[in-house]
Design a protein around this motif. Structure first.
Motif, mmCIF file in Angstrom:
data_model
loop_
_atom_site.group_PDB
_atom_site.id
_atom_site.type_symbol
_atom_site.label_atom_id
_atom_site.label_comp_id
_atom_site.label_asym_id
_atom_site.label_seq_id
_atom_site.Cartn_x
_atom_site.Cartn_y
_atom_site.Cartn_z
ATOM 1 N N ASN A 1 0.220 -7.244 0.292
ATOM 2 C CA ASN A 1 0.658 -6.607 -0.328
ATOM 3 C C ASN A 1 -0.141 -5.183 -0.584
ATOM 4 O O ASN A 1 -0.743 -5.129 -1.213
ATOM 5 N N LEU A 2 0.305 -3.897 0.225
ATOM 6 C CA LEU A 2 -0.949 -2.702 -0.084
ATOM 7 C C LEU A 2 -0.270 -1.681 -1.004
ATOM 8 O O LEU A 2 0.616 -1.683 -0.653
ATOM 9 N N CYS A 3 -1.735 -1.492 -2.159
ATOM 10 C CA CYS A 3 -1.061 0.048 -3.066
ATOM 11 C C CYS A 3 -2.158 0.409 -2.812
ATOM 12 O O CYS A 3 -3.463 0.204 -3.451
ATOM 13 N N ARG A 4 -1.736 1.783 -3.029
ATOM 14 C CA ARG A 4 -2.623 2.927 -2.863
ATOM 15 C C ARG A 4 -2.888 3.416 -4.349
ATOM 16 O O ARG A 4 -4.396 4.317 -4.426
ATOM 17 N N LEU B 1 6.992 -1.957 -15.573
ATOM 18 C CA LEU B 1 6.937 -0.346 -16.433
ATOM 19 C C LEU B 1 6.405 -0.578 -17.496
ATOM 20 O O LEU B 1 5.257 0.649 -17.531
ATOM 21 N N ARG B 2 6.338 -1.662 -18.562
ATOM 22 C CA ARG B 2 5.166 -1.514 -19.061
ATOM 23 C C ARG B 2 4.293 -1.813 -19.120
ATOM 24 O O ARG B 2 3.664 -1.010 -19.990
ATOM 25 N N VAL C 1 3.872 1.139 -11.968
ATOM 26 C CA VAL C 1 4.103 1.681 -10.786
ATOM 27 C C VAL C 1 3.436 3.207 -10.967
ATOM 28 O O VAL C 1 3.294 3.842 -11.837
ATOM 29 N N GLN C 2 2.924 3.519 -9.876
ATOM 30 C CA GLN C 2 2.543 5.033 -10.201
ATOM 31 C C GLN C 2 3.195 6.341 -8.949
ATOM 32 O O GLN C 2 4.781 6.422 -9.920
ATOM 33 N N CYS C 3 3.436 6.295 -7.612
ATOM 34 C CA CYS C 3 4.219 6.477 -6.446
ATOM 35 C C CYS C 3 5.736 6.428 -6.234
ATOM 36 O O CYS C 3 6.593 6.749 -6.074
ATOM 37 N N ILE D 1 -0.523 -4.923 -11.774
ATOM 38 C CA ILE D 1 0.760 -5.253 -11.149
ATOM 39 C C ILE D 1 0.720 -6.052 -11.192
ATOM 40 O O ILE D 1 1.875 -6.854 -11.751
ATOM 41 N N VAL D 2 -0.420 -6.953 -11.484
ATOM 42 C CA VAL D 2 -1.164 -8.375 -12.039
ATOM 43 C C VAL D 2 -1.073 -8.667 -13.296
ATOM 44 O O VAL D 2 -0.476 -9.988 -13.366
#
Lengths: 296, 153
Positions: B133-136, B93-94, B98-100, B143-144
């Motif tokens: 892991n996929l993030c669009r 969160l910080r 996180v988007q979608c 995330i990293v």
């Protein structure tokens, strides 16, 4: 919806017996990675699932007294990757396993499952072709040894009979002074499938003059099966890596292989890539052989 | 036929009868109401359905529930403690990791697996652990960053 039967097997004998009685309805499931995709895509609708994933006897990885590296069919890719026995005897399999998908897939996918699927783009078949491995199958008539180089017969079709279960993979002792390498081309760093072309090379050289005296190679993503080319491997004998030999290999790759063009890459481009990575793998294997120390 | 199985999910035992072809992700979501584990590609490619099976990350879309019989399963629902988010969740969160949110449960579980095996991964080790892991949305950097923050604290 037709109900599917499920039997969990604890021993190879039970599995062979159950498969015989299930007949054509029997679907052997191990880690479930390949079959899971086929079921999710509704390409396979199993009538009777035979779950062999808990047969502990098929999970062993060991070096026999004769120096044969025996890998149980149910060893996961992650177990192969982290096995001390594999690292000590056959670093090619470590290099290859590190290229398989990612850890969460390697934790379930098994080396035996990958071979039984016979996917032309799978990593383990390519390495095992270079290593001249032998596949041991268990069936109603007992055990049967099948050279891996005759195992992959057609599109997703192997020499394993419908009443047989893959028991173990046996890799003959690698003579001293050898070198091996696995090289994979893919557009993405991981989880690539559609675009991969791979090559595995195992070499031994004469310690005095550096000539190649033994060569095995496997290629993936360049045909309907994982490919072993005797002609190219034999052509390396008595040679040392040089521009002429690589030019000859490139010509042979274009002549010998029949990659399937797809929406991303043409067949001709795949042949080109195969020639490039085969050269790189050959150079790396040769350098390791000359240096006398396989990659750990 | 249905198969009687027992699943230990986040420490709680669940006994239920499943069809042999039911995947674990479907059982978690549809039978146990644990919709935190997301289902997307169902081909093992995207990583959204990653859970821990006996501490190891696996794709729950390719794992049959009956094959997980008797095993210990951890899902994103098991990360918070007494209603409070874990340090890793707080970090996501910080750092705006996180988007979608669709891929987030998978990234959190793969990060949990990484940090349990290697509590102080460097940035490259984090990137390597996330490669399946996929993030669009996020472009991965945040995330990293979030996982790196946890590794350093």
């Amino acid at each position: 919806m037709t109900a599917c039967l499920y039997t969990r097997l604890d021993t190879v004998d039970d599995a062979v017996q159950c498969l015989a009685s299930a007949g054509e309805d029997g679907h052997v499931i191990a880690g479930g990675v390949a079959l899971g995709i086929l079921m999710n895509e509704r390409l396979v609708k199993p009538v009777h699932l035979l779950d062999i994933s808990r047969i502990d006897a098929l999970k062993r990885i060991e070096v026999t007294a004769e120096g044969v590296l025996s890998i149980g069919a149910l060893a996961t890719h992650q177990e192969v990757l982290t096995s001390a026995a594999v690292a000590a005897t056959c670093p090619l399999l470590i290099e290859m396993s590190s290229e398989i998908a990612c850890e969460r897939i390697r934790n379930r996918g098994t080396i035996g499952g990958s071979i039984c699927l016979g996917d032309p783009q799978g990593d383990p078949p390519v390495a095992l072709l270079a290593l001249d491995a032998v596949v041991r199958a268990a069936g109603p008539q007992g055990l049967r040894d099948i050279p891996i180089r005759t195992f992959f017969q057609d599109v997703y079709t192997t020499a394993l009979q419908s009443d047989e279960i893959l028991q173990e993979i046996r890799i003959p002792r690698i003579p001293d002074g050898g070198g091996m390498a696995y090289h994979k081309f893919s557009a993405r760093r991981a989880m690539d499938y559609a675009t991969t072309v791979s090559a595995a090379v195992q070499l031994a050289c004469d310690p005095d003059d550096g000539r190649i005296i033994n060569a095995g190679l496997g290629l993936g993503g360049v045909g309907v099966t994982p490919v072993w080319s005797k002609a190219i491997a034999d052509g390396l004998l008595n040679a040392t890596p040089c521009p002429e030999i690589f030019a000859w290999m490139r010509k042979m790759v274009h002549e010998e292989l029949s990659p399937i063009g797809d929406h991303l890459y043409s067949a001709d481009y795949k042949s080109h890539v195969a020639a490039v990575i085969l050269r790189r793998a050959t150079e790396r294997a040769y350098n390791r052989a000359v240096a006398g120390s396989d990659r750990r | 036929m249905s198969v009687d199985i027992s699943l230990r999910v986040n420490g709680a035992e669940h006994r239920l009868a499943v069809e042999p072809t039911e995947t674990l992700v479907n059982v978690l979501r549809n039978r146990l109401g644990m919709t935190g584990t997301h289902k997307d590609c169902t081909m093992g490619i995207c990583g959204a359905c990653t859970i821990l099976l006996n501490g190891q990350p696996v794709s729950s879309c390719l794992l049959l529930a009956c094959q997980a019989d008797g095993e210990a399963i951890r899902t994103i629902e098991g990360l918070e403690r007494d209603g409070a988010l874990s340090l890793l969740q707080e970090a996501f969160l910080r750092y705006g990791a996180v988007q979608c949110g669709f891929c987030t449960p998978g990234f959190l579980m793969i990060a949990v697996a990484l940090l349990e095996k290697n509590p102080k991964p460097d940035r490259n080790e984090i990137i390597d652990a996330l490669k399946g892991n996929l993030c669009r949305c996020t472009g991965y950097t945040k995330i990293v960053d979030a996982i790196e923050f946890v590794a350093n604290n």
